[in-house]
Design an enzyme around this catalytic site. Structure first.
Site: not given
Length: 476
Positions: A20, A96-97, A184, A309, A315, A317, A354
């Site tokens: 995506r 083994h890489d 606050h 929506s 809407k 969003n 690794s």
């Protein structure tokens, strides 16, 4: 039985970063994919091969021609789909890489004469020079440092700089736009929109500076970090000097002279902590912008051709900021895990690093995706000054602070009747709505010097912003 998606061609992706969101994260493939890591390993092996022969480190070894060097350096440069598939086939046999890269390079030595002619020194007789005195972690540490540096400096940093620039321009544009602060969550001393954005800019800039100055360390000292194989094979060579020169001058990395079998990865932990911290500040930006949008301070007007929506047509969003918030949480968690895990290795070596390092690109991908969403979110906003002004006008009680501060200053200057300024303003404003006219009447009856009275009576929440605008211009 339902169709098995695992059997479909072309293959589906498990990660959204490769599905995506592939468009936003594609630039990282050149640095953090398995193919990119193998290309870096091939580059390290090739450059080490060239270095050993050019510096005549190995007695009896021939010298390379310019054509020989060009051929060797073309191998990582032209490492494409065919080579990726070929190397994968070799790795299925070696399991083994790094060893697979060695064998791949051996094949290319065998092919060199067909390309360069019979006079080339690049023949299977030079196979012993490939991977000479290296342990896999010499190759891996240098390869990872190479790709991480490239991915950060070429992809992530430009994206982060662009975000900071976007936010800086927005802050400068609205440096003088008065706005009610909320400490606050409650109405508080007014500020300006630009000044609040500038705070985030300076925070992000500081972390970006740390990231831009990161060190990328590599090692080349053998299986236990002792140059044991090197000195056993060629005892008269100055191996620490050779190692340092190769790591720093050939690869442009920082040399780590004291390691176990692995480079200790402390530099990676430092880098990921800084990237995570940048992300957390950006996360704070995402949540604040989401809140300002919910207050109506910003209208999502431009580039919003999406469905907000499935049932409510009105809407729009704040999905870009929500997407950024979520991806920054994922990237931060991964960066934290990388930083915590990579600094530990049992005794001289274990393999936990690794598989851990193979997820660096995942963390970087979620971070880059978040930055992209933040930029797109900011680009779609227009400031809506009416609700900003309405909030200021609806909260004249915030002027209690400058009034009681002026009363304190007057008391210090010897003006009578300035007793208990805080308590008197608290009695006037706390727990009740108060109008600007009431505040003006209160000020007029205090007995302050006429110039102070006039200054305070002319003050409004919209003009009580102190040096906010000047601070943006001076320090941003």
């Amino acid at each position: 039985m339902p169709i098995s998606f695992a059997a479909l061609e072309p293959r589906l992706t498990l990660s959204p970063l490769d599905g995506r969101y592939a468009g936003a994260t594609a630039p990282l493939l050149d640095y953090f994919s398995e193919a990119a890591l193998n290309r870096a390993r091939l580059l390290v092996e090739v450059e080490w091969f060239i270095y050993l022969l050019d510096q005549q480190v190995l007695p009896g070894a021939p010298s390379l021609s310019e054509a020989d060097r060009d051929y060797l350096r073309s191998l990582p440069k032209n490492f494409g789909p065919g080579e990726i598939a070929e190397l994968a086939g070799i790795e299925r046999q070696t399991v083994h890489d790094v060893k697979a890269v060695e064998y791949f390079l051996q094949r290319r030595l065998a092919d060199a004469a067909a390309v360069l002619g019979p006079d080339t020194v690049l023949t299977p007789a030079l196979n012993p020079v490939i991977h000479f005195a290296l342990t896999s972690e010499d190759v891996n540490s240098l390869s990872y440092a190479w790709v991480i540096q490239g991915g950060v400096e070429d992809v992530w940093v430009p994206a982060a700089r662009a975000l900071v620039t976007d936010l800086s321009l927005l802050a400068l544009e609205h440096a003088g736009l008065a706005m009610l602060a909320r400490t606050h969550g409650q109405p508080a001393t007014p500020t300006t929109l630009g000044k609040e954005l500038a705070v985030t800019v300076t925070r992000l800039r500081r972390q970006l500076g740390r990231i831009e100055n990161a060190e990328y360390l590599g090692k080349l000292n053998g299986a236990s970090g002792t140059f044991g194989a090197h000195t056993a094979a060629v005892p008269d060579a100055d191996w620490p000097r050779i190692s340092r020169e190769f790591v720093e001058d050939r690869l442009g990395l920082t040399w780590n002279p004291l390691t176990t079998q692995i480079e200790s990865h402390d530099w990676q932990a430092e880098l990921y902590s800084d990237l995570a911290r940048f992300g957390r500040i950006a996360h704070n930006l995402a949540t604040d912008m989401w809140t300002y949008i919910s207050l109506g301070y910003f209208a999502q007007a431009r580039g919003q051709g999406t469905v907000g929506s499935s049932t409510m047509p009105h809407k729009v969003n704040p999905i870009r900021f929500e997407n950024a918030e979520a991806n920054l949480e994922i990237s931060g968690a991964l960066f934290d895990t990388l930083a915590a895990t990579l600094v530990t290795s049992r005794l001289q070596r274990d393999l936990t690093d690794s598989t851990t390092q193979r997820n660096i690109g995942v963390a970087m991908g979620h971070s880059l995706l978040a930055i992209d969403n933040l930029r797109r979110g900011l680009d779609g906003l227009d400031v809506n000054p009416e609700p900003i002004a309405a909030d200021l006008a609806a909260n004249p009680e915030v002027l209690a602070e400058p009034i009681q501060s002026a009363m304190r200053a007057a008391a210090i200057a010897g003006v009578p009747g300035m007793d208990d300024p805080y308590e008197r303003l608290k009695e006037l404003t706390r727990g009740r709505r108060v109008s600007l006219d009431e505040i003006g009447e209160f000020v007029a009856g205090l007995g302050l010097p006429p110039d102070v009275t006039l200054r305070l009576r002319e003050l409004s929440p919209a003009t009580y912003t102190g040096l906010a605008e000047e601070l943006v211009g001076e320090y941003l």
